[in-house]
Design an enzyme around this catalytic site. Structure first.
Site, PDB file in Angstrom:
ATOM      1  N   HIS A 217       0.790  -1.241   0.000  1.00 32.21           N
ATOM      2  CA  HIS A 217       0.000   0.000   0.000  1.00 32.21           C
ATOM      3  C   HIS A 217       0.811   1.273   0.000  1.00 32.21           C
ATOM      4  O   HIS A 217       0.854   2.006  -0.957  1.00 32.21           O
ATOM      5  CB  HIS A 217      -0.829   0.121   1.286  1.00 32.21           C
ATOM      6  CG  HIS A 217      -1.900  -0.863   1.373  1.00 32.21           C
ATOM      7  ND1 HIS A 217      -1.805  -1.951   2.157  1.00 32.21           N
ATOM      8  CD2 HIS A 217      -3.081  -0.922   0.760  1.00 32.21           C
ATOM      9  CE1 HIS A 217      -2.899  -2.656   2.032  1.00 32.21           C
ATOM     10  NE2 HIS A 217      -3.685  -2.062   1.189  1.00 32.21           N
TER      11      HIS A 217
ATOM     12  N   LEU B 149      -5.713  -0.916  -3.901  1.00 33.56           N
ATOM     13  CA  LEU B 149      -4.319  -1.094  -3.520  1.00 33.56           C
ATOM     14  C   LEU B 149      -4.006  -2.534  -3.170  1.00 33.56           C
ATOM     15  O   LEU B 149      -4.864  -3.272  -2.711  1.00 33.56           O
ATOM     16  CB  LEU B 149      -4.010  -0.206  -2.322  1.00 33.56           C
ATOM     17  CG  LEU B 149      -4.104   1.295  -2.587  1.00 33.56           C
ATOM     18  CD1 LEU B 149      -3.865   2.053  -1.299  1.00 33.56           C
ATOM     19  CD2 LEU B 149      -3.106   1.714  -3.651  1.00 33.56           C
ATOM     20  N   CYS B 150      -2.763  -2.878  -3.351  1.00 34.10           N
ATOM     21  CA  CYS B 150      -2.236  -4.177  -2.989  1.00 34.10           C
ATOM     22  C   CYS B 150      -2.692  -4.539  -1.579  1.00 34.10           C
ATOM     23  O   CYS B 150      -2.582  -3.688  -0.706  1.00 34.10           O
ATOM     24  CB  CYS B 150      -0.708  -4.132  -3.041  1.00 34.10           C
ATOM     25  SG  CYS B 150       0.099  -5.374  -2.038  1.00 34.10           S
ATOM     26  N   PRO B 151      -3.181  -5.681  -1.258  1.00 36.05           N
ATOM     27  CA  PRO B 151      -3.278  -6.847  -2.154  1.00 36.05           C
ATOM     28  C   PRO B 151      -4.662  -7.020  -2.783  1.00 36.05           C
ATOM     29  O   PRO B 151      -4.960  -8.101  -3.272  1.00 36.05           O
ATOM     30  CB  PRO B 151      -3.007  -8.000  -1.199  1.00 36.05           C
ATOM     31  CG  PRO B 151      -3.676  -7.558   0.074  1.00 36.05           C
ATOM     32  CD  PRO B 151      -3.570  -6.052   0.112  1.00 36.05           C
TER      33      PRO B 151
ATOM     34  N   ASP C  35      -2.397   0.425  -9.162  1.00 39.17           N
ATOM     35  CA  ASP C  35      -1.313   0.198  -8.208  1.00 39.17           C
ATOM     36  C   ASP C  35      -0.163  -0.494  -8.942  1.00 39.17           C
ATOM     37  O   ASP C  35      -0.293  -1.626  -9.387  1.00 39.17           O
ATOM     38  CB  ASP C  35      -1.820  -0.692  -7.058  1.00 39.17           C
ATOM     39  CG  ASP C  35      -0.734  -0.955  -6.017  1.00 39.17           C
ATOM     40  OD1 ASP C  35       0.446  -0.686  -6.303  1.00 39.17           O
ATOM     41  OD2 ASP C  35      -1.081  -1.433  -4.929  1.00 39.17           O
TER      42      ASP C  35
END
Ligand code: SF4
Lengths: 369, 83
Positions: free
Chosen positions: A58, B15-17, B42
């Site tokens: 993030h 955003l990840c994940p 992202d």
């Protein structure tokens, strides 16, 4: 058993091969726990839980200054290193109850580690039960974690280990390969699926045995444990979360709320008003995505940050105060006046001209950090 | 891959994940051999989705990195154990 068949050529469908689900955080301990099991011929698959508070990618993805860092998800990377499958499960919705009402309380900050562990092992247990129902013996036999007795003051004490086992419902199907010798025998050990004498007796906060074992396994590149697994162990983050609850007069959050606590400078000039001000381009771009949900401020007469308004302006004076703060963080901070655009979530915009706030116009206690 | 059905997944601004989780869940609905195109913002997805594919036996057909968007195209591999 004949040694003639090389273990590598035996497919995981081998009916004799026992199967374990591993909780994979992306850190060294869970990585070692998996290695120890693989060394004993156990087939391992990983699960990783997304709580919304994970430190992962993030922030790296957001902040430009981290651009050079390898933007990878540690759990995925670990799984690839270990050659195991990884299931990433989004538990962010159910997890709220863990954060808001932890039966066993919090750690040093707003980290409900013990309840969190129980919750995660319980999720893994449900998965194990479901897989057994669907696939019988081809399902999974037990669960492993990288927990080490005494490593964390709250969740990884010797007394808490059995609490996690029993309250999660995993009972003696939960094995901690790194600390097993400090704990009662579990089902996989009793059944002889794993050889207890080849498990470990790690305990306490000393990381030397882990580092030594990593060296033995030839693991060199692994995530440093310092960061903890999530933002809830971070003092500044926990303060922002507590501030959010206080301002809203209720303990509740949405995923967007907790994401936004990870970025920007948070300033609360009024009890009901908070500004989230970007600190650089990456954050700017991230906050852009929220402009349809929040009122936003940005300087137009000079380059400057983007700010989101969490709350509502109750007067023109409050709006001007916010604009002056935003101007303070713009390139025009030394100018006599700066033009700031105020846009509501519907896209309706207007401009105000304000004198940028001076440093002592923004008292320290407005800063939520 | 001209006459294959092309499935699309839009995970922009996530955003990840989350892009990986959504890809994983989408792939679970698809049959072996089907093609999925995932669009993300992202940049981490450029590493993570291919890594997830390698781990779980799916084939990455292409990755494109634009200024603002990242697109990963993959072909679904053999179904995985029901976990
Ligand atoms: S640090 Fe966070 S993820 Fe790790 S056990 Fe504690 S609450 Fe759970």
């Amino acid at each position: 058993m004949s040694e003639a068949v090389a273990p590598v050529t035996r497919p995981s469908a081998d009916p004799l091969q026992r199967r374990a689900i591993a909780l994979v955080s992306g850190g060294l301990d869970s990585m070692l726990a998996v290695k120890v099991m693989q060394e004993q011929g156990i087939h391992v698959e990983g699960v990783n839980f997304f709580t919304g508070f994970c430190v992962e990618g993030h922030t790296h993805a957001i902040r430009k200054k981290d651009k050079d860092k390898n933007k990878r998800n540690n759990a995925l990377w670990v799984a690839e290193e270990l050659g195991i499958k990884l299931h990433i499960i989004d538990i962010s919705e159910e997890y709220k109850d863990v954060v808001l009402n932890p039966k066993h309380g919090y750690g040093a900050h707003l980290n409900p580690c013990l309840d969190c562990k129980i919750f995660m092992v319980n999720q893994a247990t449900l998965m194990l039960n479901k897989a057994r129902e669907l696939a019988g013996e081809k399902g999974f036999d037990f669960i492993i974690t990288g927990e080490v007795v005494g490593q964390r003051p709250k969740s990884q004490r010797k007394e808490t280990m059995p609490i996690i086992s029993s309250e999660s419902g995993a009972d003696d199907r939960l094995l901690r390969p790194l600390s097993a010798l400090n704990l009662p025998e579990t089902l996989p050990e009793r059944e002889g699926w794993v050889d207890r004498s080849r498990l470990h007796d790690f305990s306490g906060r000393n990381r030397k045995p882990q580092i030594e074992l990593a060296r033995r396994f030839g693991l060199e590149d692994y995530a440093q444990p310092s960061g903890g697994c999530c933002f809830l162990t971070d003092e500044s983050y926990s303060r922002k979360l507590a501030d959010l609850w206080q301002a809203r007069n209720e303990r509740r959050y949405e995923l967007d709320d907790i994401m936004l606590l990870k970025v920007g400078r948070h300033i609360r000039p009024q009890p009901h008003l908070k500004l989230i001000i970007s600190r650089e381009e990456g954050e700017n771009r991230f906050l852009e995505g929220y402009r349809y949900q929040f009122t936003s401020l940005t300087t137009v007469s000079c380059p400057g940050p983007l700010a989101l308004v969490d709350g509502r302006f109750e007067s023109e004076a409050e709006l001007e105060q916010a604009a002056a703060i935003v101007a303070r963080y713009s390139k025009g901070r030394g100018d006599e006046s700066v033009t700031v655009e105020v846009k509501d979530p519907g896209g309706v915009a207007r401009e105000v001209r304000v004198a940028p706030a001076r440093p002592d116009d923004i008292p320290k206690n407005w800063l939520v950090a | 891959m001209s006459d294959e059905t092309l499935h699309e997944l839009d995970v922009r601004r996530q955003l990840c994940p989350i892009p990986v989780i959504k890809t994983q869940n989408k792939v679970a609905e698809l049959a072996q051999g089907e093609v999925l195109r995932v669009t993300c913002t992202d940049p981490g997805a450029l590493n993570d989705i291919p890594a997830w594919c390698r781990i779980n036996g799916h084939e990455v057909l292409a990755t494109e990195e634009g200024d603002l968007e990242v697109v990963v195209t993959l072909r679904v591999g053999a179904p995985s154990v029901a976990l």
